[in-house]
Structures are given as structure tokens and as C-alpha cells.
Design a protein around this motif. Structure first.
Motif, short mmCIF file in Angstrom:
data_model
loop_
_atom_site.label_atom_id
_atom_site.label_comp_id
_atom_site.label_asym_id
_atom_site.label_seq_id
_atom_site.Cartn_x
_atom_site.Cartn_y
_atom_site.Cartn_z
N GLY A 126 -3.01 3.39 0.94
CA GLY A 126 -4.12 2.84 0.93
C GLY A 126 -4.67 3.50 2.80
O GLY A 126 -6.02 3.93 2.79
N ARG A 127 -3.56 3.34 3.71
CA ARG A 127 -4.25 3.77 5.12
C ARG A 127 -4.63 5.27 4.87
O ARG A 127 -5.58 5.29 5.75
CB ARG A 127 -2.88 3.32 5.87
CG ARG A 127 -3.10 3.25 7.62
CD ARG A 127 -1.92 3.27 8.02
NE ARG A 127 -1.32 1.96 7.92
CZ ARG A 127 -0.51 1.42 7.60
NH1 ARG A 127 0.55 2.16 7.01
NH2 ARG A 127 -0.02 -0.01 7.61
N ALA A 128 -3.80 5.90 4.30
CA ALA A 128 -3.78 7.49 4.57
C ALA A 128 -5.25 7.60 3.79
O ALA A 128 -6.06 8.66 4.55
CB ALA A 128 -2.88 8.06 4.03
N ALA A 129 -5.61 7.13 2.75
CA ALA A 129 -6.95 7.61 2.10
C ALA A 129 -7.91 7.08 2.99
O ALA A 129 -9.00 7.83 2.95
CB ALA A 129 -6.80 6.82 0.72
N LEU A 130 -8.06 6.00 3.42
CA LEU A 130 -9.04 5.46 4.17
C LEU A 130 -9.09 6.11 5.74
O LEU A 130 -10.41 6.08 6.05
CB LEU A 130 -8.86 3.90 4.17
CG LEU A 130 -9.35 3.12 2.92
CD1 LEU A 130 -8.99 1.72 3.22
CD2 LEU A 130 -10.68 3.25 2.49
N ARG A 131 -8.17 6.38 6.04
CA ARG A 131 -8.15 7.31 7.28
C ARG A 131 -8.89 8.49 7.04
O ARG A 131 -9.71 8.91 8.12
CB ARG A 131 -6.91 7.66 7.69
CG ARG A 131 -6.87 8.39 9.21
CD ARG A 131 -5.63 8.64 9.75
NE ARG A 131 -4.65 7.40 10.06
CZ ARG A 131 -3.46 7.04 9.29
NH1 ARG A 131 -3.23 7.98 8.25
NH2 ARG A 131 -3.15 5.91 9.87
N GLU A 132 -8.69 9.12 5.95
CA GLU A 132 -9.45 10.59 5.76
C GLU A 132 -11.10 10.13 5.56
O GLU A 132 -11.88 10.93 6.02
CB GLU A 132 -8.88 10.98 4.40
CG GLU A 132 -9.66 12.47 3.90
CD GLU A 132 -9.18 12.94 2.53
OE1 GLU A 132 -9.61 14.02 2.23
OE2 GLU A 132 -8.10 12.48 1.91
N ARG A 133 -11.30 8.99 4.84
CA ARG A 133 -12.71 8.72 4.67
C ARG A 133 -13.38 8.19 5.96
O ARG A 133 -14.27 8.94 6.17
CB ARG A 133 -12.65 7.49 3.80
CG ARG A 133 -14.22 6.86 3.55
CD ARG A 133 -14.23 5.60 2.98
NE ARG A 133 -15.61 5.17 2.77
CZ ARG A 133 -16.53 4.70 3.20
NH1 ARG A 133 -16.05 4.22 4.70
NH2 ARG A 133 -17.88 4.48 2.68
N ARG A 134 -12.42 7.59 6.74
CA ARG A 134 -13.13 7.25 8.00
C ARG A 134 -13.56 8.55 8.77
O ARG A 134 -14.70 8.75 9.46
CB ARG A 134 -12.40 6.16 8.87
CG ARG A 134 -12.94 6.17 10.14
CD ARG A 134 -11.89 5.02 11.30
NE ARG A 134 -11.94 3.87 10.55
CZ ARG A 134 -11.46 2.67 10.91
NH1 ARG A 134 -10.64 2.86 12.11
NH2 ARG A 134 -11.77 1.39 10.66
N GLU A 135 -12.49 9.40 8.90
CA GLU A 135 -12.59 10.68 9.84
C GLU A 135 -14.04 11.74 9.07
O GLU A 135 -14.50 12.21 9.92
CB GLU A 135 -11.28 11.45 9.96
CG GLU A 135 -10.20 10.59 10.72
CD GLU A 135 -8.88 11.27 10.61
OE1 GLU A 135 -8.66 12.27 9.91
OE2 GLU A 135 -8.09 10.89 11.53
N THR A 136 -13.74 11.57 7.86
CA THR A 136 -14.68 12.57 7.35
C THR A 136 -16.37 11.98 7.46
O THR A 136 -17.08 12.79 7.82
CB THR A 136 -14.54 12.72 5.89
OG1 THR A 136 -13.38 13.38 5.47
CG2 THR A 136 -15.71 13.36 5.11
#
Length: 443
Positions: free
Chosen positions: A192-202
Motif C-alpha cells: 500500500g505504501r508503494a502504491a500511494l507513494r506513486e499516487r502522491r508523486e504523480t
């Protein structure tokens, strides 16, 4: 000037704050001689293959493109970076050639609107209506109903928050006093951390490339001040059409105190809190009546919960959905508007419209609500998510002689829609002039 307005939904099927605001903006821009198109998401079909179908419509004189999305086998990031929407918008911008693309909120439409505009060399403006760019839940409300005071540094906490929508996670969290969440984060939080990091950065990268970001409240702007350059971020208050509301008769103290809730019927709006507060009031005069105006069909489970809370109480009424043209009639039926939201409301139209109609407002001491209502001047504040404190303020209106009239006299009219549009068009014009100047210098 040619303006493309993009928003997650649009009337008549949807009528929350951002949708109504975008409709009103489209009308005002058309009235001032601009060319306008609206693009919105109309339906989501999980059984339809991933992609979209665009339907051209005209609603109350406004040209609207309604997108119907298929979500079967959709990419994981479809909700914030949908390649099908981006491709369609890119083509529409290429054909129609708007001067400005104005995105509202970002939810469902996603960052593709900003990416497509940048690739086409079109100026992009964003109006922040909520916390979509910061919070995957949009509201900064955790899955257990508590407020998130700031996005956590560890995004696994956000991932666990999303899991709390499901009963099988929410109950262990409640029973364990938070230990279940800590265990889940330690054992399974990495994905979940990896998926949401991608969302936040995008999302942050896309927002940083917008030419202008508008916030209707200082509170909301403060949450984005670290993400944007000072010249990118502007506070622009929402204006109201006073001509429709200023002629409503002033309130007068009488044997019945008429409370009104006007807006979306959804759990984060705190209507249950208001019902419980009213039911806890002692018997006495004046009688307190509550009328709840809003679409009861949008969240049927919550509506059933409200009906159970109301029971056979003869003083609480679910009036149902109304058209925005009926707003003057609705406001004429209430003495005080209550905005009991549990989340950080940005700049609720219900508060601005109530004040334009000379109606005091009782609201939570929270976010943009507290910013618009001056406690003991033009309304009353209560402690957020505290039905006892809300009941205390309701009781004050019953028992303190002259309080209702004093609050009404303290109301200052909110900005007019003409004031707002003048400022917005000045922003549009300045962006276009700056773009033309840069292009002229490069030639």
C-alpha cells in the motif's frame, strides 16, 4: 475567450458543491461572452471493458461532454491518472483549441487534464474544492470517522485508513485500540505504501505544473502552500447571486424555531449529529423544528440510518431533493441554517447562500466553515463532532432573548458573483497575456 471546464460530475444527476459551482461558472462565463464546454464523468461501469464513450449533451444551454467509463481490467491508477480520459481530452483540446483548461477538484477526471493541457500548450487552472490532491479518501476523514490533521509521513498509514472502509478491518481496529492497524502496517503495509507513494508523486508533480491554483478558503490554501510557488496559489472567494436571495423576508422570533440543513445527504456531512442534538433538547418553547433538504437517494444506507434516528419525531422532516432554482423558497422556510459537517469543509455554498438570505448559521469550529461564520456575530460555532455542544448552541437560540435577531443583524453579505467573476477573468486574462509575452520574446 474559450474555456474548457473539467469536473468529476455535473447536473442534473449530480448536485454536490463542486458540480453546482461548475454549472454556475459555466453559465456566468457564457453570459459574459466566453465560449464554454464542460467535460464530466457521467457513469462508471465495472463490467464494461476499460475505455470510455463520450456523449455530447446540452444542459440548460451549457455544452457538456459526458464520459461513460468502462473499468473492467482498468490499470491500478485509473482513478487519478486515467490514460483513456487523458487521450480523449488531448484530442478534444487539439480539435477545439481552448485558451484555458480549468480543472475542478481532480477526482475521477484525474491528472490527465493537466497533462493533456501542458502537451497542447494550453493554460491550466485548478480550483481546489476538496483534498483530492492530498488524500486518497478526498475528505481527510479516516476510515474510522476521525479527522486526519495532516497527511502522514508514512503512506502505509493512508493504506490502512483505506482498509478501514471494510468491516473486517474496522472491527479489529476498534477492539484492539489501534493495535490491529500497527500490525497490518508492519506486516503488509509495504504494498500500500508503494502504491500511494506513486499516487502522491504523480498528483503533486501534475499540480506543480498548473499555471494557477485557486482556493476558495485560506484554510485550504494553507494546506497547499508548501507544494506550490507563492505566485501559483491564489485565494478567491466564491460569490453569490444576491438578486435571488436578498428579497427573502427577515427571520422573526416566534413560537417555532425553524432549523434547516441544506445539502448533500452523506455520512461526512454530520446530519445524524444534528438529529441527535435536536432530540436531546429539553421540552420547552419555542418548539424547534428541523427540515433536511437534499437528495435522499444518493446514499440510501445512510438515509435509512437517518430515518431510524428520526423515528416518529414529528418535528424532524426529510424534505428530499430540490432544484437549485427552488433555493429562495427553501431558505424562506428556515430561520437558521445548520452545517454540522464532520470533515474540513472548504467553502460551503450553503453558508454563503444562508448569509446572502440573512440567515444565521450554526456550524462546526472546523476548516473553512469556521472561517466563514463569525462565532456569536453572524452565527454560532460548536465543537466538531460533538452533539452535546451542538445541542448547547441550539438551546441558546431558544433561551437567550434577542440572540437570533442579533446574529441576523451581524451578517455581512458575502461577495457577489460579479465580484468573483471579475477577479477570475482578470486571472484568466493575466495568464493569457503572460503566455503571449513569453511567446513573443521567444520569436
Amino acid at each position: 475567450m474559450r474555456i474548457l471546464l473539467t469536473v468529476h460530475h455535473f447536473p442534473p444527476r449530480y448536485s454536490a458543491g463542486a458540480e453546482l459551482y461548475t454549472m454556475r461558472l459555466a453559465r456566468e462565463l457564457l453570459r459574459r461572452g466566453c465560449e464554454v464546454e464542460v467535460v464530466c464523468v457521467e457513469t462508471l461501469d465495472p463490467d464494461q471493458a476499460f475505455g470510455l464513450r463520450a456523449e455530447r449533451d446540452r444542459y440548460e444551454g451549457i455544452p457538456v461532454w459526458r464520459l461513460h467509463l468502462g473499468l473492467r481490467d482498468a490499470p491500478a491508477h485509473w482513478s487519478y491518472a486515467n490514460p483513456a480520459i487523458e487521450a480523449w481530452l488531448s484530442e478534444r483540446m487539439r480539435v477545439w483549441q481552448p485558451d484555458i483548461m480549468h480543472l475542478h477538484s481532480g477526482y475521477l477526471i484525474g491528472v490527465g487534464a493537466l497533462t493533456a493541457a501542458r502537451e497542447q500548450g494550453i493554460i491550466s487552472v485548478v480550483t481546489l474544492h476538496d483534498y483530492w490532491f492530498l488524500c486518497p479518501r478526498i475528505t481527510l476523514l479516516r476510515g474510522d470517522g476521525s479527522l486526519c490533521h495532516q497527511p502522514p509521513a508514512d503512506l502505509a498509514e493512508c493504506a490502512w485508513c483505506l482498509q478501514l472502509d471494510q468491516r473486517r478491518y474496522r472491527l479489529p481496529e476498534q477492539i484492539s485500540g489501534g493495535l490491529a492497524g500497527k500490525a497490518w502496517i508492519a506486516l503488509a503495509g509495504h504494498a500500500g505504501r508503494a502504491a500511494l507513494r506513486e499516487r502522491r508523486e504523480t498528483l503533486r508533480q501534475a499540480l506543480s505544473q498548473a499555471d494557477l491554483v485557486i482556493s476558495p478558503s485560506h484554510f485550504l490554501a494553507s494546506l497547499f502552500s508548501d507544494l506550490l510557488a507563492p505566485e501559483q496559489l491564489r485565494v478567491l472567494r466564491i460569490g453569490i447571486d444576491h438578486s435571488r436571495l436578498s428579497s427573502i423576508r427577515p427571520v422573526q422570533a416566534g413560537p417555532i424555531l425553524r432549523l434547516g440543513y441544506i445539502g448533500q445527504i452523506a455520512p461526512h456531512k454530520g446530519i445524524h449529529l444534528l438529529i441527535m442534538a435536536l432530540k436531546s433538547l429539553p421540552r420547552g418553547e419555542p418548539t424547534v423544528e428541523l427540515t433536511i433538504f437534499g437528495n435522499t437517494g444518493q446514499h440510501p444506507t445512510y438515509t435509512r440510518h437517518l430515518r431510524q434516528l428520526i423515528g416518529d419525531n414529528p418535528h424532524i422532516h426529510l424534505a428530499g431533493k430540490f432544484s437549485h432554482d427552488q433555493l429562495p423558497e427553501v431558505l424562506s422556510k428556515v430561520d437558521v441554517v445548520v452545517v454540522p459537517s464532520l470533515w474540513y469543509e472548504n467553502s460551503p455554498l450553503s453558508i454563503l447562500e444562508a448569509h446572502a438570505a440573512g440567515r444565521p448559521v450554526i456550524t462546526a469550529r472546523l476548516g473553512g466553515m469556521a472561517e466563514l461564520v463569525r462565532d456569536n456575530v453572524d452565527g454560532l460555532h460548536f465543537t466538531p463532532n460533538d452533539r452535546r455542544d451542538l445541542a448547547r448552541q441550539l438551546q441558546r437560540l431558544r433561551s437567550e432573548k434577542g440572540l437570533l435577531e442579533r446574529l441576523q443583524q451581524g451578517i455581512q453579505p458575502p461577495p457577489s458573483i460579479d465580484d468573483e467573476m471579475k477577479m477570475l477573468i482578470q486571472h484568466y486574462t493575466a495568464l493569457l497575456e503572460r503566455r503571449a509575452s513569453i511567446r513573443g520574446q521567444s520569436q
